[in-house]
Design an enzyme around this catalytic site. Structure first.
Site: not given
Ligand code: AMP
Length: 286
Positions: A37, A40-41, A152, A189-190
């Site tokens: 996390l 963004g999360h 987004q 991003s992760s």
């Molecule tokens: P993930 O863990 O990468 O599958 O992401 C989980 C949620 O977090 C998804 O809805 C992604 O679009 C969102 N997410 C990932 N990176 C960001 C970011 N930089 N800003 C906003 N939301 C994000």
């Protein structure tokens, strides 16, 4: 006045989840994640908390949405740290199941969304959106939240999930939240953790390319090709960046556009490889 210190409960099984959700205060907001996390999360959790009486996050690295086994294996994981972040954000419940709990023995269904899932990430990563739509349908059915929060940053993913929920009559409302960025414009991003320091320095070229595209549009340019070329030119200036696609698409269908039309939404989007790491970003316009 009494204040109750919130605690975060971690649920591992469908049965634990069902029991925990039986009598929670509504509205219920869910934030689906694959863990590792970041801010963004956190922003999704904050928005969910603001809207909801109860907030649940899910942490599940979904094997079915990885079109490359190596990408799944090396996806970063740190559950203890993730749970600490969920506690900090006062998330009430965390559903963190094993793979077998999500896909029990004999599981044999695929949720496959149509046209909006085919271009861009769908074309570049065969099977990816089938995996996303399938796991999100399962999570939506298990959790039955009032609202679900997505970033987004993964614009096509939001569109695919909206289509899936509408078509399968799942009443959870899908809410898209703004992309959170580093100070230099790189979208969090992760996968950023895999970048070497030289690649990390190069990575904001995605944002610069998108902003160059937007600047052309703001200056009155309406040709899809001219805007694509403007973005490609910026990417070409960065030797560590290998573009996978550069797109100027209809903001509702994701069909590539010859010409942008005032008053109609468009989506500029990019996928770029830096060594073994593939990053995506986008900029909605119009
Ligand atoms: P993930 O863990 O990468 O599958 O992401 C989980 C949620 O977090 C998804 O809805 C992604 O679009 C969102 N997410 C990932 N990176 C960001 C970011 N930089 N800003 C906003 N939301 C994000």
């Amino acid at each position: 006045m009494t204040t109750t210190r919130s605690t975060t409960r971690v649920l591992r099984t469908r049965a634990e989840l069902r029991a925990a959700l039986a009598d929670v205060p509504r509205p219920l907001g869910v934030v689906p994640t694959m863990g590792w996390l970041h801010d963004g999360h956190r922003s999704l959790m904050q928005r969910a908390r603001a809207d909801s009486a109860t907030t649940i996050a899910t942490i599940f690295v979904n094997p079915r949405q990885f079109n490359e086994a190596a990408d799944y294996q090396r996806y970063p994981r740190n559950e203890a740290r993730d749970l600490a972040i969920c506690r900090d954000q006062a998330v009430d419940l965390v559903f963190a199941p094993e793979v077998e709990e999500v896909y029990p023995a004999g599981f044999d269904t695929v949720v496959s969304v149509g046209a909006v899932a085919r271009p861009l990430e769908g074309a570049a990563r065969p099977g990816h959106f089938d995996g996303v739509a399938t796991v999100v349908a399962i999570l939506f059915n298990l959790i039955a939240a009032d609202r679900a929060y997505f970033g987004q940053k993964d614009a096509q993913q939001v569109m695919v999930i909206r289509q899936m929920a509408r078509d399968l009559a799942i009443p959870t409302e899908v809410i898209a939240c703004p992309t959170i960025r580093e100070a230099d414009g790189l979208a969090l991003s992760s996968r950023n953790v895999h970048l070497s320091s030289a690649e990390r320095q190069a990575a904001p070229v995605l944002r610069r390319a998108l902003l160059a595209g937007r600047a052309r549009w703001e200056a009155g340019e309406r040709s899809g090709d001219v805007i694509r070329d403007a973005m490609s030119e910026v990417l070409a200036s960065e030797p560590l960046a290998t573009p996978a696609y550069v797109s100027v698409a209809d903001g509702r269908t994701l069909a590539e556009l010859d010409a942008l039309v005032d008053g109609e939404p468009a989506l500029l989007s990019l996928a770029v490889r830096f060594g073994a790491t593939r990053l995506i970003d986008n900029e909605p316009i119009g």
